[in-house]
Design a protein around this motif. Sequence first.
Motif, short mmCIF file in Angstrom:
data_model
loop_
_atom_site.label_atom_id
_atom_site.label_comp_id
_atom_site.label_asym_id
_atom_site.label_seq_id
_atom_site.Cartn_x
_atom_site.Cartn_y
_atom_site.Cartn_z
N SER A 1 0.65 -1.20 -0.10
CA SER A 1 0.49 0.02 -0.11
C SER A 1 0.77 1.55 -0.19
O SER A 1 2.43 1.25 0.30
CB SER A 1 -0.71 0.12 0.93
OG SER A 1 -0.16 0.23 2.33
N GLU A 2 0.54 2.51 -0.03
CA GLU A 2 0.99 3.52 -0.30
C GLU A 2 1.86 3.57 0.75
O GLU A 2 3.01 4.06 1.53
CB GLU A 2 -0.50 5.51 -0.45
CG GLU A 2 0.86 5.87 0.39
CD GLU A 2 0.62 6.57 -1.69
OE1 GLU A 2 1.80 6.92 -1.82
OE2 GLU A 2 1.13 5.50 -2.40
N SER A 3 1.43 3.34 2.56
CA SER A 3 1.97 2.69 4.04
C SER A 3 3.33 2.90 3.43
O SER A 3 4.48 3.24 4.35
CB SER A 3 1.70 3.13 5.02
OG SER A 3 1.00 0.97 4.60
N HIS A 4 3.21 1.74 2.79
CA HIS A 4 4.79 1.78 2.03
C HIS A 4 6.15 1.92 2.00
O HIS A 4 7.88 2.17 1.42
CB HIS A 4 5.04 0.31 1.77
CG HIS A 4 4.52 -1.45 1.96
ND1 HIS A 4 2.91 -1.30 2.21
CD2 HIS A 4 4.85 -2.35 3.10
CE1 HIS A 4 2.63 -2.39 2.68
NE2 HIS A 4 3.59 -2.92 3.64
N PHE A 5 5.39 2.94 1.32
CA PHE A 5 6.31 4.51 0.63
C PHE A 5 7.28 5.26 1.00
O PHE A 5 7.55 6.90 0.96
CB PHE A 5 5.85 5.01 -0.61
CG PHE A 5 5.34 4.00 -1.53
CD1 PHE A 5 5.76 2.82 -1.63
CD2 PHE A 5 4.34 3.95 -2.49
CE1 PHE A 5 5.60 1.46 -3.02
CE2 PHE A 5 3.58 3.35 -3.05
CZ PHE A 5 4.27 2.01 -3.55
N VAL A 6 6.55 5.62 2.65
CA VAL A 6 6.48 6.24 3.58
C VAL A 6 8.51 6.33 4.09
O VAL A 6 9.30 4.97 3.88
CB VAL A 6 5.60 6.21 4.32
CG1 VAL A 6 6.39 7.63 5.97
CG2 VAL A 6 4.24 6.68 4.34
N SER A 7 9.09 7.40 4.17
CA SER A 7 10.48 7.70 3.96
C SER A 7 10.75 7.35 5.54
O SER A 7 9.75 7.87 6.25
CB SER A 7 10.54 9.33 3.23
OG SER A 7 12.05 9.31 3.80
N THR A 8 11.81 6.93 5.89
CA THR A 8 12.74 6.64 7.18
C THR A 8 14.27 7.57 7.06
O THR A 8 14.66 7.94 6.48
CB THR A 8 12.47 5.85 8.13
OG1 THR A 8 13.15 4.98 6.67
CG2 THR A 8 10.81 5.05 7.97
N TYR B 1 14.57 2.30 12.08
CA TYR B 1 14.18 1.05 12.64
C TYR B 1 12.52 0.99 12.10
O TYR B 1 11.49 2.04 12.10
CB TYR B 1 14.35 1.55 14.09
CG TYR B 1 15.22 0.93 14.62
CD1 TYR B 1 16.27 0.02 14.87
CD2 TYR B 1 15.96 2.08 15.84
CE1 TYR B 1 17.34 -0.27 15.60
CE2 TYR B 1 17.03 1.87 16.01
CZ TYR B 1 17.86 0.68 16.43
OH TYR B 1 19.42 0.38 17.16
N GLY B 2 11.63 -0.04 11.96
CA GLY B 2 10.42 0.00 12.34
C GLY B 2 9.89 0.51 10.82
O GLY B 2 9.15 0.21 10.20
N VAL C 1 18.40 -2.13 10.52
CA VAL C 1 18.88 -0.14 10.48
C VAL C 1 18.42 -0.49 9.19
O VAL C 1 19.46 -1.39 7.80
CB VAL C 1 19.71 -0.18 11.15
CG1 VAL C 1 19.43 -0.65 13.02
CG2 VAL C 1 21.25 -1.23 11.16
N GLY C 2 18.81 0.72 8.66
CA GLY C 2 18.78 1.44 7.59
C GLY C 2 17.78 2.47 6.81
O GLY C 2 16.88 2.17 7.08
N ALA C 3 18.05 3.60 7.29
CA ALA C 3 17.31 4.77 6.70
C ALA C 3 16.39 4.03 5.63
O ALA C 3 17.56 4.12 4.66
CB ALA C 3 17.23 5.87 6.95
N THR C 4 15.49 4.48 4.09
CA THR C 4 15.06 4.02 3.40
C THR C 4 14.98 5.70 2.84
O THR C 4 15.46 5.57 1.33
CB THR C 4 13.63 3.48 3.41
OG1 THR C 4 12.52 4.69 3.72
CG2 THR C 4 14.11 2.16 3.54
N LEU C 5 15.15 6.94 2.97
CA LEU C 5 14.89 8.45 2.08
C LEU C 5 14.96 8.11 1.67
O LEU C 5 14.78 9.16 0.36
CB LEU C 5 17.08 8.13 2.58
CG LEU C 5 17.23 8.08 3.17
CD1 LEU C 5 18.95 8.51 2.96
CD2 LEU C 5 17.76 8.70 4.62
#
Length: 421
Positions: free
Chosen positions: A50-57, A62-63, A268-272
């Motif tokens: 869903s769209e929520s999977h594209f949210v940047s971290t 984490y998570g 770990v690892g921000a997807t930015l």
Amino acid sequence: MNSFFKFDKRIETASEKALEIAETQFGRIDEVTEYNQQKVISAFINNGVSESHFVSTTGYGYGDRGRETLDKIWAEVFGAEDALVRHNFTCGTHTLATALFGVLRPGDKMLSVTGTPYDTIHNVIGITGSEMGSLKDFGIVYDEVPLKDERLDYEAIKAAIDDSVTMVYIQRSRGYELRPSLLISEIERVVKIAKGKNPNVIVMVDNCYGEFVEKLEPTNVGADLIAGSLIKNAGGGIATTGGYIAGRHDLVEKCAYRLTTPGLGKEVGATLGMNRELYMGLFYAPHTVGEALKSAVYISALFCGFGYKTTPAYDAERGDIVQSLGLENPESLVAFCQGIQSGSPIDSFVSPEPWDMPGYDSKVVMAAGAFTMGSSIELSADAPIRRPYYAWIQGGLTFHSAKLCAMLAAQKMLDRGLLNV
């Protein structure tokens, strides 16, 4: 053809003939493309994207649901237990190196059964010496089984594998070699030989250029670990960087520890903000690979019609998207690559010239007018300036743009009196 580009009538006629003889192959490519497209869509649906999977971290990341779900989708598509898909893999060589260093330990033995690997991995292994930080520098032993008449030597492979071999390494694509790329059936045969001689051996496949070319992947037929680049097949021309590793869960976890740090690994690892294009790239990948395969078949048929040696032949089975073209002399190599560049959407005004490219042992001329720098799923043509003067062509985001570039390359050669017509 139209008023946009002017071609000699002989080139237009040759192009029409190439399309006619490629028709059967195009139909086979479409069948594989549809199968792989359905496989990818099924994995997306099964994992509830869903769209929520594209949210940047940011920060630790984490998570990150998008990152975690993408790994699950990738594992499902590639028939693996686990996967590690990350934008911070800088290239295919980096991804392969992470996998090698992740699972091999001092005293282990790596056996390449497809001859000497691709040029850029030499420093990683330490083939060209004990470079600082290479596998050799860490006490990992390397050996290889030469090809026999440009094919796998199954008897020699069987003889070379024993309890001392930790990893059997397979390079699926040809690299700058004229040997055929490997079919899944050939990889499966190597897996059976390797596991028969040493059940504990790790079979790793450099899967670059091979994803979605056939209906199955190496992990579907017993390979323990595969790795590749996202600016080649698997990124579908959408991903702008990154790589993937897939296979057995325990091995992927070790690779994740190498990429980040032991104890943290995949957590770990921000997807930015990169998730969207990684998902979208995978979605597009089967179709984009199909376009690249049609481009390769067409180029083979076209230049075969001009009397040049092509490998694979236009009607041959293919294990990757790479097309080799024997152009006989340095002048033709350069003219061909300049013609390809002239039809590219990016940097069409640039005229490629041979240069000392890092990681290669001879000058290389490279046409690469791509939206993503170095992207090998977008049409490119590489030619090391050395005998027997072959160009290696790969990619094509759309068949019709690649067809145009091939015709422009032929026209450039004709204008310089170099084309056999």
